[in-house]
Write a protein that holds these residues in place. Structure first.
Motif, short mmCIF file in Angstrom:
data_model
loop_
_atom_site.label_atom_id
_atom_site.label_comp_id
_atom_site.label_asym_id
_atom_site.label_seq_id
_atom_site.Cartn_x
_atom_site.Cartn_y
_atom_site.Cartn_z
N ILE A 113 0.84 -1.20 0.00
CA ILE A 113 0.00 0.00 0.00
C ILE A 113 0.87 1.25 0.00
O ILE A 113 0.62 2.21 -0.74
N ASN B 221 -15.34 -28.97 10.82
CA ASN B 221 -15.68 -28.74 12.21
C ASN B 221 -17.13 -28.27 12.35
O ASN B 221 -17.73 -28.39 13.40
N ILE C 13 -10.67 -13.98 19.26
CA ILE C 13 -10.20 -13.03 18.25
C ILE C 13 -10.05 -11.71 18.99
O ILE C 13 -11.02 -11.00 19.24
N GLN D 14 -11.62 -8.19 18.18
CA GLN D 14 -13.06 -8.07 17.98
C GLN D 14 -13.80 -8.08 19.30
O GLN D 14 -13.25 -8.43 20.34
N LEU E 274 -23.71 -18.19 14.66
CA LEU E 274 -24.20 -17.18 13.71
C LEU E 274 -25.42 -17.67 12.92
O LEU E 274 -26.43 -16.97 12.81
N GLN E 275 -25.31 -18.90 12.38
CA GLN E 275 -26.38 -19.39 11.50
C GLN E 275 -27.71 -19.49 12.24
O GLN E 275 -28.76 -19.24 11.67
N GLY F 90 -32.88 -13.63 6.73
CA GLY F 90 -31.52 -14.13 6.93
C GLY F 90 -30.63 -13.16 7.69
O GLY F 90 -29.42 -13.35 7.77
N LEU F 91 -31.22 -12.08 8.21
CA LEU F 91 -30.42 -11.10 8.94
C LEU F 91 -30.39 -11.44 10.43
O LEU F 91 -31.31 -12.07 10.96
N ILE F 92 -29.33 -10.99 11.09
CA ILE F 92 -29.21 -11.24 12.52
C ILE F 92 -29.69 -10.00 13.27
O ILE F 92 -29.08 -8.94 13.16
N LEU G 158 -7.28 -7.92 -0.54
CA LEU G 158 -7.24 -6.80 -1.46
C LEU G 158 -7.67 -7.37 -2.80
O LEU G 158 -7.39 -8.52 -3.08
N ILE H 244 -25.59 -3.70 4.87
CA ILE H 244 -26.43 -4.63 5.64
C ILE H 244 -25.81 -6.03 5.65
O ILE H 244 -25.75 -6.69 6.69
N ARG I 92 -22.95 -6.04 8.18
CA ARG I 92 -23.25 -5.87 9.59
C ARG I 92 -24.23 -6.88 10.14
O ARG I 92 -24.25 -7.14 11.33
N ARG I 93 -25.08 -7.43 9.27
CA ARG I 93 -26.23 -8.15 9.80
C ARG I 93 -26.33 -9.60 9.37
O ARG I 93 -27.29 -10.27 9.73
N THR I 94 -25.38 -10.08 8.58
CA THR I 94 -25.51 -11.48 8.17
C THR I 94 -24.34 -12.30 8.73
O THR I 94 -23.28 -11.74 9.04
N PRO I 95 -24.54 -13.60 8.88
CA PRO I 95 -23.43 -14.46 9.31
C PRO I 95 -22.21 -14.28 8.41
O PRO I 95 -21.08 -14.24 8.88
N ILE J 148 -20.40 -10.95 9.36
CA ILE J 148 -19.69 -11.04 10.64
C ILE J 148 -18.48 -11.95 10.49
O ILE J 148 -17.39 -11.66 11.00
N THR K 180 -15.52 -9.93 9.00
CA THR K 180 -14.72 -9.12 9.93
C THR K 180 -13.88 -10.01 10.83
O THR K 180 -12.74 -9.67 11.13
N MET K 181 -14.42 -11.14 11.25
CA MET K 181 -13.65 -12.04 12.10
C MET K 181 -12.44 -12.60 11.35
O MET K 181 -11.34 -12.68 11.89
N SER L 162 -9.59 -10.25 11.25
CA SER L 162 -8.76 -10.14 12.45
C SER L 162 -7.95 -11.41 12.71
O SER L 162 -6.85 -11.33 13.23
N ILE M 270 -16.37 -22.06 11.31
CA ILE M 270 -16.84 -21.28 10.18
C ILE M 270 -16.00 -21.70 8.98
O ILE M 270 -14.78 -21.79 9.07
N ASP N 273 -9.82 -0.64 8.24
CA ASP N 273 -8.47 -1.00 8.65
C ASP N 273 -7.78 -1.74 7.50
O ASP N 273 -8.27 -2.79 7.08
N PRO N 274 -6.67 -1.19 6.95
CA PRO N 274 -6.05 -1.87 5.81
C PRO N 274 -5.51 -3.26 6.18
O PRO N 274 -5.20 -4.05 5.30
N GLY O 18 -10.48 -6.53 9.33
CA GLY O 18 -11.22 -6.70 10.58
C GLY O 18 -12.19 -5.59 10.90
O GLY O 18 -13.14 -5.80 11.63
N PHE O 19 -11.96 -4.40 10.37
CA PHE O 19 -12.83 -3.28 10.73
C PHE O 19 -13.14 -2.42 9.51
O PHE O 19 -12.28 -2.24 8.65
#
Lengths: 349, 497, 346
Positions: free
Chosen positions: A124, B325, B346, B349, B360-361, B368-370, C81, C204, C207-210, C213, C216-217, C220, C230, C283-284, C287-288
């Motif tokens: 970057i 898993n 993590i 977070q 999550l699921q 399908g939104l949480i 990226l 959306i 922020r709001r779906t499995p 989320i 973002t996990m 990180s 997952i 965050d480059p 995670g965020f």
């Protein structure tokens, strides 16, 4: 022991690359009669000398564990400013060249500062730097090319020449010699100086390098500064070869130089690679482009070759490394930091 | 007193990382040519202490003296120049370089103008790489060596650098007995040359035979230093953990309970073989053994992350075919990794997102939104049930103490309502109070009918939690025993035999 | 030692820092303030800046960059990226132009045009889907760093585009298409509405779906996410597919804007998308990141660009300034904690 040496040789990418080059050379030699002539080969060498010189610099950065996308822009800036000073301000030759080289080193060090002190990821940081330097160059130059280079700059320097019976002139010129010198210097630097070895060490395991007391910051500056220097040399030679300075002439060469280095066995994760390998990588790409040309295949095809090269060679490197790891010892926590290291590690400061 | 002048003396050393007090008021010394054991449980601050002496982490307060002279501030290179060498647990080798260059790597420092001579490099490396102690091809690349070979390279590097004090961080963790004996012979040679050696370990192991003094650490503080002859394994164990073993044995006879997880002749090439056992409802089963005994590999197979090549796994009588898993979690098997910081939480977070991660699921509402409410409610419920001390659900997990972080991991898996819970070294880096808390959670879950497998090489932990113990070595189950029938000392001796 | 006193100061300083952080670039209110400041500044300094015309051109110019930034931001949040977004977009446009030109008869009726356009869009969407799936699979299953994978795919896609077009721009679209693309609803260009819709959608999803989320996990800590049952590989394939599908939408907008196609349109936007994301608080290192921050950052960049443009400054200078802004923002982000510790040390 002998057997071990042979096996070790077999694992070296340079050996395989050489084999591929011989093969491709033979095929092209048969398919395109003009290919395997001394004149064509020397011509090829000269065409690719600038890229090879920049590849030497990039190789050092890659070994140190970084990457740099901005060197072509650096080369353009160094070249344009030096030419401008020589033509408009009438600066003496050595002085203009000196300023050009200093600009290269300076821009390289700026990259190092962004990466080491500001902790921006190298890709970057160097993309940003490329954008800034190239845009500023285009802004201040207005995109205008400079044609009236002084004679001392554009005069051919011939070290050796021969004429074939049919009148083809073959000349070993300054760019070729400069390329060989750059390769030799880089090879000596990386294999025979403590700094070069520390760069290898840092690329192989940065945390361990820090622990044995290597000066990581200094090493970053050396690596990126060296690349800046080599880019400037390449830029100045480019002007020498074509007799003009076009601000965007070298734009977009970064990718082909990068793929040559990767093809030549320089690992993008750092610590691995050699000067002969990188040179062979350049040779292979040059042969492919030139050969495709002679065969009448569109030169537009070349970028496809580069893309495939990057994808295939990196995938193979990673996959074979993973395979070897699994064969070694399943319980060994390679690659993942051990608990002790992560537990006590403070946030990077 | 006729104490010789110590080579190294620490006075009042303290070290903070952000909000964590890693070391507190440490006074400690090492004599010239002494063999010293520094023991403590994982996460007690041993590694930080070494890094402080090695100049990697400067102490926040306190002084360090070498040969009676204060040496702060220390940098890694200055510490080395003063003769301090550390063989880190991760060995800190350069995988891309040859054995010879790794051994002689420090020759590259200090003289940037001197050209590298590979002959000199080999010469430097040849001195410590002398047969019969060490036989390694100096031209081999380190990436191709086995772990114990790499360890030899690391030791040789310390020797080549003319060390006067060598720290060895868990040097025997991955060595065979023969290799350990070889190591001990080398240490004897070092001692004769007046080089001090500090073994750092989370247990008092084989090296105690040749050690003079032992220092125990706990929770970032020094508990004390004793002549080796004055303490025995049991006392050291007490000092290290602060646990009172007399009340620790909890074993119950669960053989009447219904079978839950039945593993039959399970095997995976190069990892473990012929593993059979039955876990009953509400039972706590311990699996112990040396590092590399195949414990974690077995757990990963039960968790669906490494397919076994032979044998069967059945849960409540139904055969399982675990492809991932996710399959394992859906079937009701959860796994808490030994590497809490790398694989458990993590850190950056939020606590809430960490807790809901495996669910999550099932949190999805319409479209399908949480819904945010459900997300918060689930996290809050488990924070409450496990008594996790937090200042807000949206705070990063990294702001919590080790014990509370581990509770977040437990919460994540308990939210998925597992039938079988596998805990791999669950209290690494957790202080005593939280450790007991986690043992209480284990007992509570077992009472609620969850089958629990505790993997640990800390015998005290096994004794404090388990009804039954399997002892693994070389990927096989060596024996099965019951805590209390065998004393913890006897079990320990068998593990390290 | 004054341990008690200093820890009390620490806490208060910490909370101060948290508040400062929220107000500095990267924080939402800070960005809004910066945007307002710029708009006011330019309105005062540049006559005619505060006009409906400026707003119109703002809404016309933003969609392409905005959609490309959305294509970049999803991989960025997972710590990756996608350098191939512009190559993908251009190739998609080229394909759609090719399909339209090939299938369209000399004098088509309205129904035929609609059909052909639909076929072209389907072809474009299919292309982007394939590119996304392949890129995602390469990232997820080879373990090669996304930078390298997408450097390779970028070069490959660009190469194929240039090879097939000989580097020429392609045009010759049905006029209806351009008209639809440049239409406006209550004075708001369709492109801008598309951008808003896509921004909401991506926001959306993140922020709001499995899936979001998980993204973002993964950004990180991939391994810890994988150990949390997952399927990180499937998520990564999804990430690059989503990125590529955003390129499809960007391709539609690009086609409407330029009314033609070429392999080298909008190449300079690549850096700008990263710049906008980082400026918008993504965050480059992964995670965020929030879409709302990205949108405001885009507005800021566009205002700088329009302002300079009306001021008569070269677009090259604007590009340079954008690069400098990126470096400056990252410098501030790195230095800020140090400033805090310096203050604490005192």
């Amino acid at each position: 022991m002998r057997e071990g040496a042979l096996r070790r040789l077999q694992r070296r990418p340079e050996v395989w690359l050489l084999a591929v080059i011989v093969l491709v050379g033979a095929i092209l030699g048969v398919a395109a009669p003009g290919f395997l002539t001394l004149a064509n080969i020397v011509d090829l060498l000269e065409t690719y000398s600038v890229q090879a010189i920049m590849a030497m610099g990039l190789f050092v950065v890659l070994v140190s564990g970084g990457i740099d996308i901005s060197f072509a822009a650096t080369a353009s800036v160094a070249q344009y400013v030096a030419v401008l000073l020589a033509t408009r301000a009438g600066l003496a030759g050595p002085l203009a060249i000196g300023v050009g080289l200093l600009i290269g080193i300076g821009l390289g060090c700026l990259n190092a500062a962004l990466i080491h002190f500001v902790r921006i990821t190298s890709i970057i940081a160097t993309i940003a730097m490329m954008s800034v330097t190239f845009s500023l160059l285009m802004y201040f130059s207005g995109g205008r090319s400079l044609y009236d280079l002084p004679e001392w700059w554009t005069d051919r320097v011939v070290f050796w020449q021969t004429e074939s019976p049919n009148g083809d002139l073959t000349r070993i010129t300054l760019p070729i010699v400069a390329m060989l010198v750059a390769a030799l210097v880089t090879w000596l630097f990386m294999t025979r100086t403590p700094i070069g070895r520390q760069l290898y060490a840092m690329g192989g395991n940065p945390e361990a390098a820090r622990r044995i007391g290597a000066n990581i910051g200094m090493l970053q500056f050396v690596a990126y500064g060296y690349l800046g220097f080599m880019a400037a040399v390449g830029g100045l030679l480019q002007a020498h070869r074509v007799g003009e300075s076009v601000p965007n002439a070298m734009y977009n060469t970064e990718l082909s130089v990068l793929s040559a280095a990767v093809l030549g066995g320089a690992s993008l994760s750092g610590g691995i690679g050699s000067v002969p390998g990188v040179l062979l990588g350049i040779v292979l790409l040059a042969m492919l482009q030139n050969g495709l040309n002679l065969l009448g295949v569109s030169s537009y095809f070349f970028q496809i070759v580069i893309g495939l090269t990057i994808l295939i060679s990196t995938s193979i490197t990673v996959l074979s490394a993973r395979k070897r790891r699994r064969h070694r010892n399943p319980s060994e926590p390679l690659g993942t930091p051990t608990l002790g290291a992560t537990t006590q590690e403070p946030a990077r400061v | 007193m006729t104490d010789p002048v110590p080579f190294l003396r620490l006075t009042g050393i303290g070290k903070r990382f952000g909000g964590v007090q890693a070391l507190q008021n440490i006074d400690w010394d090492v004599r010239p040519g002494e063999v010293h054991c520094l023991v403590g449980e994982n996460g007690c601050g041993k590694s930080t202490l070494i890094k402080t002496v090695a100049g990697v982490h400067p102490p926040t307060v306190g002084t360090i003296e070498i040969d009676g002279r204060p040496v702060l501030p220390l940098t890694p290179s200055r510490a080395r120049a003063l003769g301090i060498q550390v063989i880190f647990q991760d060995l800190s080798l350069f995988p891309n370089l040859t054995v010879a260059e790794n051994v002689a790597i420090e020759g590259h420092l200090g003289h940037p103008e001197r050209p590298v001579s590979y002959a000199r490099l080999r010469g430097l490396a040849a001195a410590p790489l002398r047969p019969p102690d060490f036989t390694l091809d100096p031209e081999a690349t380190v990436a191709d060596l086995s772990v114990s070979e790499r360890q030899i390279v690391a030791i040789c590097r310390g020797l080549a650098a003319e060390a006067r004090l060598i720290f060895m961080d868990e040097p025997t963790a991955s060595l065979t007995r023969a290799e350990v004996n070889r190591l001990l012979a080398i240490v004897a040679r070092l001692k004769a040359d007046g080089i001090a050696v500090v073994f750092v370990s989370h247990r008092l192991d084989e090296v105690v035979e040749i050690a003079e003094r032992v220092t125990v650490m706990r929770d970032g503080q020094k508990v004390g230093t004793w002549p080796v002859a004055a303490v025995d394994q049991r006392r050291i164990g007490n000092l290290m953990t602060g646990l009172d073993i007399e009340h620790a044995v909890v074993a119950r006879d669960m053989s009447a309970a219904a079978p839950l997880l039945e593993v039959r002749s399970l095997g995976r090439e190069g990892e473990y073989a012929d593993v059979s056992f039955t876990l009953r409802r509400g039972e706590v089963l311990g699996i112990t053994g040396l590092l590399g005994a195949g414990r974690t590999e077995l757990a990963l197979s039960l968790f669906g992350m490494a397919r076994p090549e032979r044998g069967t796994i059945a849960l409540e009588g139904k055969l399982l075919d675990l492809r991932s898993n996710r399959d394992a979690v859906d079937a009701g098997i959860a796994y808490v990794s030994e590497d809490r910081l790398g694989l458990g939480v993590i850190l950056k977070q939020s606590i809430a997102d960490n807790i809901i991660l495996a669910e999550l699921q099932n949190l999805r509402g319409p479209l399908g939104l949480i819904p945010n409410g459900r997300r918060k409610a689930l996290a809050a419920e488990w924070v409450k049930r496990l008594a996790i001390k937090i200042s807000g659900l949206d705070k990063p997990v990294g702001t919590l103490s080790g014990g509370n972080q581990q509770r977040v991991v437990l919460a994540k898996w308990l939210a998925a309502r597992p039938k079988v819970l596998i805990l791999d070294s669950p209290t690494v880096g957790v202080d005593i109070k939280n450790k007991k808390g986690i043992y209480d959670v284990v007992a509570e879950l077992a009472n609620a009918g969850v089958g629990i497998i505790v993997i640990s090489d800390e015998v005290l932990e096994i004794f404090a939690t388990c009804d039954r113990v399997l002892h693994m070595r070389g990927g096989r189950i060596l024996e099965e025993t019951v805590p209390g029938i065998l004393s913890e000392h006897q079990l320990e001796e068998r593990i390290y035999a | 030692m004054s341990d008690v006193g200093s820890s009390a100061t620490n806490t208060s300083l910490n909370s101060l820092m948290t508040r400062l952080r929220a107000g500095a670039p990267g924080g939402f209110p800070g960005l809004l303030a910066l945007l307002l400041l710029l708009v006011t500044g330019f309105s005062v300094a540049v006559p005619g800046f505060a006009s409906v015309g400026t707003l119109q051109s703002f809404m016309q110019q933003l969609p392409l960059l905005g959609l490309l930034s959305l294509a970049m931001v999803v991989p960025l949040i997972t710590g990756g990226l996608n350098l191939a977004i512009i190559a993908t977009t251009n190739q998609c446009v080229l394909l759609m132009v090719f399909v339209m030109r090939t299938l369209l008869p000399a004098d088509p009726g309205g129904g035929t045009v609609l059909g052909v356009v639909l076929v072209a869009m389907l072809a474009g969407a299919a292309l982007c889907l394939v590119v996304g799936l392949v890129t995602g699979a390469l990232v997820a299953y080879t373990g090669v760093h996304p930078i390298l994978v997408t450097l390779g795919t970028k070069s490959l896609i660009d190469g194929i585009s240039i090879f097939l077009t000989r580097g020429q721009a392609q045009s010759g679209l049905p006029a209806e298409f351009a008209r639809a693309g440049n239409a406006a609803l209550f004075g708001v260009p369709v492109g801008f509405l598309v951008l808003i819709a896509c921004g909401l959608l991506v926001g959306i999803v993140l922020r709001r779906t499995p899936f979001g989320i998980s993204c973002t996990m993964i950004g990180s800590n991939v391994e810890a996410t994988r150990y949390s049952a997952i399927d990180t590989r499937r998520v990564l394939v999804g990430v690059y597919t989503m990125s590529s599908l955003m390129c499809f939408v960007a391709a539609l907008v690009s086609l409407a804007i330029f009314n033609s196609a070429s392999a080298d349109y909008a190449q300079s936007y690549l850096l700008v998308t990263i710049l906008a994301a980082v400026l918008g608080g993504v965050d480059p290192f992964g995670g965020f990141g929030k879409v709302s921050g990205l949108m405001i950052a885009l507005a800021i960049l566009q205002v700088i660009s329009s302002g300079f443009n009306q001021f008569g400054l070269s677009p090259y200078l604007t590009a340079a300034i954008w690069g400098l802004v990126l470096i400056a923002v990252m410098t501030v982000q790195t230095i800020r904690p140090h400033l805090g510790s310096l203050r604490r040390a005192r």
